[in-house]
Write a protein that holds these residues in place. Structure first.
Motif, short mmCIF file in Angstrom:
data_model
loop_
_atom_site.label_atom_id
_atom_site.label_comp_id
_atom_site.label_asym_id
_atom_site.label_seq_id
_atom_site.Cartn_x
_atom_site.Cartn_y
_atom_site.Cartn_z
N ALA A 12 1.03 -1.27 0.06
CA ALA A 12 0.13 0.16 -0.10
C ALA A 12 0.71 1.25 0.00
N ALA A 13 2.04 1.10 0.79
CA ALA A 13 2.94 2.31 0.86
C ALA A 13 3.60 2.61 -0.47
N LEU A 14 3.91 1.66 -0.98
CA LEU A 14 4.63 1.77 -2.51
C LEU A 14 3.52 2.35 -3.47
N VAL A 15 2.26 1.72 -3.49
CA VAL A 15 1.19 2.11 -4.53
C VAL A 15 0.81 3.59 -4.25
N LEU A 18 3.79 5.93 -5.42
CA LEU A 18 3.51 6.24 -6.91
C LEU A 18 2.36 6.93 -7.41
N LEU A 19 1.15 6.77 -6.60
CA LEU A 19 0.17 7.40 -7.02
C LEU A 19 0.50 8.86 -6.55
N LEU A 20 0.78 9.22 -5.55
CA LEU A 20 1.15 10.60 -5.23
C LEU A 20 1.84 11.33 -6.31
N LEU A 21 3.08 10.55 -6.51
CA LEU A 21 4.09 11.08 -7.66
C LEU A 21 3.35 11.58 -9.04
N PHE A 22 2.50 10.43 -9.39
CA PHE A 22 1.62 10.47 -10.49
C PHE A 22 0.80 11.77 -10.40
N TYR A 27 -0.90 17.25 -11.88
CA TYR A 27 -1.21 18.61 -11.34
C TYR A 27 -0.38 19.78 -11.94
N GLN A 28 1.06 19.35 -11.74
CA GLN A 28 2.01 20.36 -12.10
C GLN A 28 1.86 20.53 -13.59
N THR A 29 1.83 19.39 -14.37
CA THR A 29 1.67 19.51 -15.79
C THR A 29 0.34 20.71 -16.32
N TYR A 30 -0.73 20.49 -15.48
CA TYR A 30 -1.83 21.20 -15.76
C TYR A 30 -1.57 22.60 -15.43
N PHE A 153 -9.26 17.91 -6.45
CA PHE A 153 -10.27 17.29 -5.66
C PHE A 153 -10.37 15.95 -6.11
N ILE A 154 -10.26 15.97 -7.49
CA ILE A 154 -10.57 14.41 -8.28
C ILE A 154 -9.19 13.67 -7.75
N LEU A 155 -8.09 14.19 -7.88
CA LEU A 155 -6.97 13.47 -7.50
C LEU A 155 -6.94 13.09 -6.22
N PHE A 156 -7.37 13.86 -5.11
CA PHE A 156 -7.26 13.68 -3.89
C PHE A 156 -8.18 12.35 -3.42
N VAL A 157 -9.49 12.57 -3.90
CA VAL A 157 -10.55 11.84 -3.57
C VAL A 157 -10.33 10.35 -4.31
N GLY A 158 -9.63 10.49 -5.67
CA GLY A 158 -9.22 9.27 -6.45
C GLY A 158 -8.02 8.48 -5.91
N ASN A 159 -6.95 9.28 -5.26
CA ASN A 159 -6.03 8.67 -4.51
C ASN A 159 -6.62 7.80 -3.32
#
Ligand code: ADP
Length: 456
Positions: A12-15, A18-22, A27-30, A153-159
């Motif tokens: 779970a920590a690894l995923v 990875l999710l956080l980095l992605f 977010y940065q790209t947008y 918001f989408i990224l936070f909830v999705g994560n």
């Protein structure tokens, strides 16, 4: 913490990382896309300032996108305000900014309540009729910021949702992968601590659990043999010690009751002495075994001169058995490289091994000639003793290193079954191997010792 829990947490920590980095990347790209879009809009509006001097109607009606809280200012060569649009004039124009704008385009941001994110602005200059004018446009990127907030918001909830799913999936996978091991654990019965007869059954065929079960069963098999041998050892040792003592007691009791003459008493005493010697020899061998069991290889790091040790053993053996012929031979390889070859260990202990092996070769062959050969193969030195005796039955050859185990063809030949046990322990300490090869009328016992060679 169980392995299952550990796997789940790590997975779970690894995923999660990875999710956080992605998510950060998305977010940065947008954000950088939004910034460049906003900058383009402001830039275009600032450049449109030129229209103010060329076609004022078009300037006012121009369809350039009007952004929330947009404000435009056009300043003359002496920083005098020529034009100011409607909308909040919430950015104080400094001389420094204007001077910079006259050299090239300047982008800036500033806080402007009630907006909770900074407003953005662009200042640039253009020349009309030989005069340099500065155009400054500021605005708040409301649609861009709203899209950015929605994305966050989408990224936070999705994560969070994905993380919960991943944690459950991780636990399910860990449980599934550990199931064969759980089944093995269930089969181990701690109450049967002294019972090595049970065997583990693995439901899988060729995975780690099956391999573990196989190795464990092999270990159980060896422990079973060891336990049997220990049982045999205790029973045999107590029998071997009790028998001569009982016989001695009988001889002495009979002597006291019946011997009238001194010569008869003397005869009885001699018989008793012979029996006692047997018991003493056995006690000595057992003591030697106990002593060897406690030895550690690190304490015996002397450079052993093998030829001297063998010659010394042969001469000692010759004194005890003057009629025994021993043919001693060194191979050509050994002779050529003996000066450069070193064996580390203890010459006293290696002498004990050789005496035990020569003793066997002599007594089990009725003193037929024995050959003793020394050879060097790669990084191993081999000392082989071969006799023309009774041989060892195939079935029992694997048992002869166990304490007090004797082959069933020994008949009345004396012995306690301890010589080879002691020899094997000593050779193990020297990180060598003891090998016995036997067929009818011939037995070869080889001592293999690691030998280091100094390169020529
Ligand atoms: P023992 O005192 O009985 O000789 P060892 O431990 O030296 O004890 O040997 C164990 C058994 O191995 C012997 O009892 C014998 O059965 C067998 N053995 C060992 N060496 C020989 C040999 N050279 N020839 C035939 N049998 C041998």
């Amino acid at each position: 913490m169980s392995i299952k829990q550990r796997i789940t947490i790590w997975f779970a920590a690894l995923v999660a990382s990875l999710l956080l980095l992605f998510s950060l990347f998305i977010y940065q790209t947008y954000e950088s896309y939004r910034r460049s879009l906003m900058r383009n809009r402001l830039q275009r509006r600032a450049l449109a300032g030129q229209l103010y001097f060329q076609n004022r109607v078009e300037f006012h009606s121009s369809g350039y996108l009007t952004l929330p809280d947009q404000h435009e200012t056009i300043l003359g060569p002496a920083n005098n305000v020529i034009y100011k649009s409607s909308g909040p004039d919430d950015h104080k124009l400094t001389k420094g900014l204007l001077a910079q704008a006259r050299k090239g385009e300047v982008q800036f941001t500033y806080d402007a309540p009630p907006w909770n994110k900074p407003k953005e602005g662009v200042a640039l200059s253009f020349i009309i009729g030989g005069q340099r004018y500065v155009s400054v446009v500021t605005a708040y990127d409301l649609p861009g910021r709203q899209a950015s907030n929605s994305l966050l918001f989408i990224l936070f909830v999705g994560n969070i949702v994905l993380l919960v799913i991943v944690a459950f999936a991780g636990f399910w996978f860990a449980r599934r992968s550990m199931r064969p091991f759980d089944q093995l654990i269930e089969q181990m019965n701690p109450s049967a601590a002294n019972d090595f007869s049970f065997r583990l059954q693995s439901t899988s065929k060729a995975d780690e659990a099956a391999y573990l079960a196989g190795s464990f069963n092999e270990l159980l098999g060896r422990l079973q043999v060891l336990a049997d041998s220990q049982e045999h050892f205790v029973a045999y040792a107590s029998h071997e010690i009790r028998t001569p003592l009982t016989v001695v007691k009988g001889i002495l009791e009979t002597s006291i009751a019946y011997d009238k003459q001194l010569t008869d008493t003397r005869l009885s005493m001699e018989k008793a002495l012979l029996r006692l010697e047997d018991a003493i020899n056995l006690a000595n061998s057992l003591l030697q075994l106990a002593e060897v069991e406690g030895l550690q290889s690190v304490k015996m790091q002397q450079d052993v001169n093998i030829v001297d040790t063998i010659l010394d053993t042969i001469s000692y053996f010759g004194e005890k058995h003057p009629n025994q012929k021993i043919d001693f031979a060194l191979s050509d390889t050994f002779t050529e490289r003996s000066q450069l070859t070193h064996v580390m260990g203890s010459s006293i202990l290696l002498r004990t091994v050789l005496i035990n092996i020569l003793d066997n070769a002599s007594k089990y062959s009725e003193k037929k000639p024995i050959s003793l050969d020394v050879d060097l193969t790669g990084s191993q030195m081999a000392i082989t003793v071969t006799d023309q005796g009774i041989g060892i039955p195939d079935k029992q050859i694997s048992e002869i290193f166990m304490p007090m185990m004797r082959a069933n063809n020994v008949g009345k030949i004396p012995g306690f079954g301890l010589g080879l046990t002691i020899a094997k322990k000593i050779i193990d300490i020297h990180q060598g191997t003891l090998q016995v090869v036997s067929k009818t009328n011939q037995t070869s016992v080889s001592i293999w010792l690691p030998a280091s060679t100094i390169p020529t």
